[in-house]
Design a protein around this motif. Structure first.
Motif, short mmCIF file in Angstrom:
data_model
loop_
_atom_site.label_atom_id
_atom_site.label_comp_id
_atom_site.label_asym_id
_atom_site.label_seq_id
_atom_site.Cartn_x
_atom_site.Cartn_y
_atom_site.Cartn_z
N SER A 169 0.85 -1.20 0.00
CA SER A 169 0.00 0.00 0.00
C SER A 169 0.88 1.25 0.00
O SER A 169 2.09 1.17 0.28
CB SER A 169 -0.88 0.00 1.25
OG SER A 169 -0.05 0.22 2.38
N PRO A 170 0.31 2.42 -0.28
CA PRO A 170 1.12 3.64 -0.21
C PRO A 170 1.75 3.87 1.17
O PRO A 170 2.87 4.36 1.26
CB PRO A 170 0.10 4.74 -0.56
CG PRO A 170 -0.90 4.05 -1.44
CD PRO A 170 -1.01 2.66 -0.87
N VAL A 171 1.03 3.51 2.23
CA VAL A 171 1.64 3.68 3.57
C VAL A 171 2.80 2.71 3.75
O VAL A 171 3.87 3.09 4.26
CB VAL A 171 0.59 3.52 4.70
CG1 VAL A 171 1.28 3.54 6.07
CG2 VAL A 171 -0.44 4.64 4.63
N ALA A 172 2.60 1.46 3.32
CA ALA A 172 3.69 0.48 3.43
C ALA A 172 4.92 1.01 2.68
O ALA A 172 6.05 0.91 3.17
CB ALA A 172 3.26 -0.86 2.86
N ALA A 173 4.69 1.59 1.49
CA ALA A 173 5.81 2.12 0.71
C ALA A 173 6.50 3.26 1.43
O ALA A 173 7.74 3.32 1.50
CB ALA A 173 5.30 2.58 -0.66
N ALA A 174 5.70 4.16 2.00
CA ALA A 174 6.29 5.32 2.69
C ALA A 174 7.13 4.86 3.88
O ALA A 174 8.24 5.36 4.12
CB ALA A 174 5.16 6.26 3.16
N VAL A 175 6.60 3.88 4.61
CA VAL A 175 7.33 3.37 5.77
C VAL A 175 8.61 2.65 5.32
O VAL A 175 9.69 2.85 5.89
CB VAL A 175 6.42 2.41 6.58
CG1 VAL A 175 7.23 1.64 7.61
CG2 VAL A 175 5.31 3.18 7.26
N GLY A 176 8.49 1.83 4.28
CA GLY A 176 9.66 1.10 3.78
C GLY A 176 10.77 2.05 3.36
O GLY A 176 11.94 1.85 3.71
N HIS A 177 10.38 3.09 2.63
CA HIS A 177 11.37 4.11 2.24
C HIS A 177 12.01 4.75 3.47
O HIS A 177 13.23 4.92 3.52
CB HIS A 177 10.67 5.23 1.45
CG HIS A 177 10.67 5.02 -0.03
ND1 HIS A 177 11.83 4.93 -0.77
CD2 HIS A 177 9.65 4.94 -0.92
CE1 HIS A 177 11.52 4.77 -2.06
NE2 HIS A 177 10.20 4.76 -2.18
N ALA A 178 11.17 5.11 4.43
CA ALA A 178 11.68 5.83 5.61
C ALA A 178 12.67 4.97 6.38
O ALA A 178 13.69 5.46 6.88
CB ALA A 178 10.51 6.25 6.50
N VAL A 179 12.39 3.65 6.48
CA VAL A 179 13.31 2.76 7.21
C VAL A 179 14.67 2.72 6.49
O VAL A 179 15.73 2.84 7.13
CB VAL A 179 12.70 1.35 7.36
CG1 VAL A 179 13.74 0.35 7.85
CG2 VAL A 179 11.50 1.38 8.30
N LEU A 180 14.63 2.60 5.17
CA LEU A 180 15.91 2.59 4.43
C LEU A 180 16.63 3.94 4.58
O LEU A 180 17.86 3.99 4.71
CB LEU A 180 15.68 2.26 2.96
CG LEU A 180 15.28 0.81 2.65
CD1 LEU A 180 15.04 0.62 1.15
CD2 LEU A 180 16.32 -0.19 3.15
N ASP A 181 15.86 5.05 4.56
CA ASP A 181 16.47 6.37 4.78
C ASP A 181 17.26 6.39 6.08
O ASP A 181 18.40 6.84 6.12
CB ASP A 181 15.38 7.46 4.93
CG ASP A 181 14.64 7.77 3.64
OD1 ASP A 181 15.13 7.39 2.56
OD2 ASP A 181 13.56 8.40 3.72
N VAL A 182 16.62 5.90 7.15
CA VAL A 182 17.28 5.97 8.47
C VAL A 182 18.52 5.06 8.50
O VAL A 182 19.57 5.46 9.01
CB VAL A 182 16.29 5.59 9.60
CG1 VAL A 182 17.00 5.63 10.95
CG2 VAL A 182 15.08 6.51 9.61
N ILE A 183 18.39 3.86 7.94
CA ILE A 183 19.55 2.96 7.93
C ILE A 183 20.72 3.66 7.23
O ILE A 183 21.87 3.61 7.71
CB ILE A 183 19.21 1.62 7.22
CG1 ILE A 183 18.20 0.82 8.05
CG2 ILE A 183 20.47 0.79 6.97
CD1 ILE A 183 17.68 -0.44 7.38
N GLU A 184 20.43 4.35 6.12
CA GLU A 184 21.50 5.02 5.37
C GLU A 184 22.02 6.26 6.10
O GLU A 184 23.22 6.41 6.32
CB GLU A 184 20.98 5.42 3.99
CG GLU A 184 20.82 4.23 3.05
CD GLU A 184 20.01 4.55 1.78
OE1 GLU A 184 19.49 3.61 1.17
OE2 GLU A 184 19.91 5.75 1.42
N ARG A 185 21.09 7.15 6.49
CA ARG A 185 21.51 8.43 7.09
C ARG A 185 22.22 8.25 8.41
O ARG A 185 23.14 8.98 8.73
CB ARG A 185 20.29 9.31 7.34
CG ARG A 185 19.69 9.88 6.09
CD ARG A 185 18.48 10.72 6.47
NE ARG A 185 17.63 10.91 5.32
CZ ARG A 185 16.37 11.32 5.38
NH1 ARG A 185 15.82 11.61 6.56
NH2 ARG A 185 15.66 11.47 4.30
#
Ligand code: PMP
Length: 441
Positions: free
Chosen positions: A318-334
């Motif tokens: 879902s769009p929320v699942a996508a937003a959350v998935g992106h955000a988790v990868l953002d944090v792992i990287e940043r």
């Protein structure tokens, strides 16, 4: 073997010892959940808030979380919470409409994996991912034979339960599921580990075929978490995967535990072993608490399955699942969490190894990144010491440090904190553990 849900579990027969208020809470819950109610610790805990590596109870007491891998980038990480709430307020529907968020996320995920693994299917849990993986493998190979390690846990659907020996309180998996010894680095000499494990897999394949069951897949969690945490030496999986491929089977890498940077060496656990899976399954840390899972595979494997069945999962992708998935990868990287897992994990392992010099009951300290297992042995004869492990886990809980148990006997302390765990958190954990071990000797 100890069933997985019996590890560090509260027993209802002890309810009367909890004191009136806690006993009432526990009984209230048991009444509505019935036989399926499972709680951790001799004195169950109730939390009201989480932040980073800390959990807080109603009195504001802080507990150091060295157990939970679902809130992998930290409890209630603000970047993830904001991404989820922003998207929840804008649009949240199933994925039979075009939406750029989930396609972008799929591309981002695939970019972290070997190029052959070019298709992703979203799910909501690790169990769903593994269920689909086993179905894909059966359809692609024409076989039903599945090989798992002896204390494996891969999830809770009917099919996956049959491939999870630790789910059985009575009985055992059906004959088409073959159970092989785990690559127990504490009991098998390092130079023989790879061949011993591969030999077990080869024997299981032969036995399947001898009994008229065509081999389909080997599924393993490459950090062998429920088996007791076996990580080293990196590469020991390679010989077994070669055996699988030579026999025409598929290798399913269950990344629910080691995935998303936990082992510190690479984003995915299988990469530490230099092997190429046919199917990769994901869950838990992928959404930091929001239920997202996925399966990644080669196009032709998915095509065979989709020629016979459809696959649609209402809440997945879902769009929320996508937003959350992106955000988790953002944090792992940043926040460089994979590096942190490597650095703090190595430090914690070294400090725990230091403790084991002074406390002979710590027989082995092992793991990769922020996934560490500490083997407890009976000092008198070196036998596994599950009761002692349980006592230590509960005494740590009383001192507000949370860890768990693992392994086929339940004799391994499982230390698996959020990836934002710091050296100061590690020092605190080691100091409290030292206290507990010293108090008892
Ligand atoms: N695979 C492994 C290795 C797991 O540890 C688990 C959960 N403990 C699962 C799959 C199942 O995941 P879920 O509970 O999200 O369905």
């Amino acid at each position: 073997m100890k069933p997985i849900l019996a590890l560090n579990a509260f027993e209802m027969k002890d309810a009367a010892a909890l004191g009136a208020a806690l006993e009432e809470r526990v009984r209230q819950r048991a009444k509505v959940f019935g036989a399926a109610s499972v709680l951790f610790y001799d004195r169950p805990l109730e939390f009201v808030r989480g932040e980073g590596c800390w959990l807080y109870d109603a009195d504001g007491a802080a507990y150091l979380d060295a157990y939970n891998n679902v809130p992998s980038v930290g409890h209630c990480h603000p970047h993830v919470v904001q991404a989820a709430t922003r998207q929840l307020g804008q649009l949240n529907i199933h994925n039979r409409y075009l939406h750029h968020g989930i396609v972008d996320y799929a591309e981002r995920l695939l970019a972290t994996l070997p190029a052959d693994l070019s298709n992703v299917t979203f799910t909501c849990t690790g169990s769903e991912s593994n269920d689909l993986a086993l179905r894909l493998a059966a359809n692609f190979t024409g076989g039903q034979g599945v090989i798992v390690t002896e204390a494996a846990y891969h999830g809770n659907t009917a099919l996956v339960t049959e491939s999870s020996p630790t789910s059985y309180k009575q009985g055992a998996p059906p004959l088409r599921v073959r159970v092989v010894p785990a690559p127990d680095s504490h009991r098998i000499p390092q130079e023989r580990l790879s061949d011993t494990f591969a030999g077990g897999v080869a024997a299981a394949i032969e036995d399947l075929e001898r009994n008229g069951v065509r081999f389909s897949a080997l599924i393993v969690d490459s950090i062998f978490s429920s088996d007791g945490v076996f990580a080293d030496p990196p590469g020991f999986l390679r010989a077994a995967i070669d055996v699988v491929h030579r026999a025409g089977g598929l290798f399913i890498a269950d990344e629910v535990q080691p995935g998303f940077g936990r082992t510190g060496a690479s984003l995915w656990g299988f990469q530490r072993h230099g092997v190429l899976p046919d199917i990769v399954t994901m869950g838990k840390p992928m959404g930091n608490g929001y239920p997202i899972g996925a399966l990644v595979t080669r196009a032709e494997i998915l095509e065979v399955f989709c020629g016979r069945y459809g696959y649609f999962n209402t809440y997945a992708g879902s769009p929320v699942a996508a937003a959350v998935g992106h955000a988790v990868l953002d944090v792992i990287e940043r926040e460089l969490l994979m590096d942190n897992a490597a650095r703090v994990g190595a430090y914690l392992k070294q400090r725990l190894a230091g403790l084991s010099v002074r406390h002979a009951e710590l027989a082995d300290v092992r793991g990769a990144g922020l996934y560490i297992g500490v083997e407890l042995q009976r000092s008198s004869d070196g036998a596994p010491a599950p009761e002692r492990a349980a006592a230590i886990i509960n005494q740590l809980r009383d001192r507000r440090v949370l860890i768990g148990a693992a392994g086929r006997f339940g004799s391994v302390l499982k230390i698996r904190p959020p990836l934002c765990f710091t050296a100061a958190h590690a020092d605190h954990l080691v100091a409290v553990l030292d206290d507990v071990l010293t108090g008892a000797s």
